[in-house]
Design an enzyme around this catalytic site. Structure first.
Site, PDB file in Angstrom:
ATOM      1  N   CYS A 159       1.041  -0.751   0.108  1.00  0.00           N
ATOM      2  CA  CYS A 159      -0.058  -0.026  -0.136  1.00  0.00           C
ATOM      3  C   CYS A 159       1.128   1.369   0.261  1.00  0.00           C
ATOM      4  O   CYS A 159       2.217   0.762  -0.864  1.00  0.00           O
ATOM      5  CB  CYS A 159      -1.329  -0.217   1.586  1.00  0.00           C
ATOM      6  SG  CYS A 159      -1.098   0.010   2.800  1.00  0.00           S
ATOM      7  N   HIS A 160       0.373   2.306   0.471  1.00  0.00           N
ATOM      8  CA  HIS A 160       1.115   3.808   0.120  1.00  0.00           C
ATOM      9  C   HIS A 160       2.114   3.584   1.444  1.00  0.00           C
ATOM     10  O   HIS A 160       3.208   3.642   1.210  1.00  0.00           O
ATOM     11  CB  HIS A 160       0.156   5.389   1.009  1.00  0.00           C
ATOM     12  CG  HIS A 160       0.808   6.556  -0.168  1.00  0.00           C
ATOM     13  ND1 HIS A 160       0.191   7.403   1.090  1.00  0.00           N
ATOM     14  CD2 HIS A 160       2.380   6.842  -0.312  1.00  0.00           C
ATOM     15  CE1 HIS A 160       1.913   8.113   0.479  1.00  0.00           C
ATOM     16  NE2 HIS A 160       2.588   7.872   0.024  1.00  0.00           N
TER      17      HIS A 160
END
Length: 107
Positions: free
Chosen positions: A64-65
């Site tokens: 993810c980020h």
């Protein structure tokens, strides 16, 4: 403690040709902006209905980020689907971009 790997570890494993499934759990617009080559998009909100797309025969790296949503995805898949082949990318794609591949955009 949930299993993690660093961006450098992931880079090394990919460079060595290890057969990994890369699953990005960000939103489609984030994935469209930047991604690790070879990753597949399964947004966190779709994971429950798309869990059958997670390979149980090889290591799966969740991305993810910054590593928070992917850790949630990992916990869900471990507890609800009893998968034991999961790894979280520590620091997410941001760490990948800043520490391994600066060609991947930072946001």
């Amino acid at each position: 403690m949930l299993p993690e790997l660093t961006p450098e570890d992931l880079h090394s494993r990919l460079a060595n040709g290890e057969n990994l499934q890369l699953v990005d759990v960000r939103q489609p617009e984030e994935y469209a902006y930047c991604r690790i080559e070879g990753s597949v998009l399964i947004p966190l909100g779709e994971l429950a209905r798309r869990a059958d797309e997670i390979d149980d025969t090889r290591p799966v790296v969740l991305i993810c980020h910054h590593g928070v949503r992917s850790m949630q995805a990992l916990a869900y898949l471990q507890h609800r689907h009893e998968l034991t082949n999961l790894l979280n990318l520590r620091g997410g794609i941001h760490a990948w971009s800043t520490r391994v591949d600066p060609s991947v955009a930072v946001y």
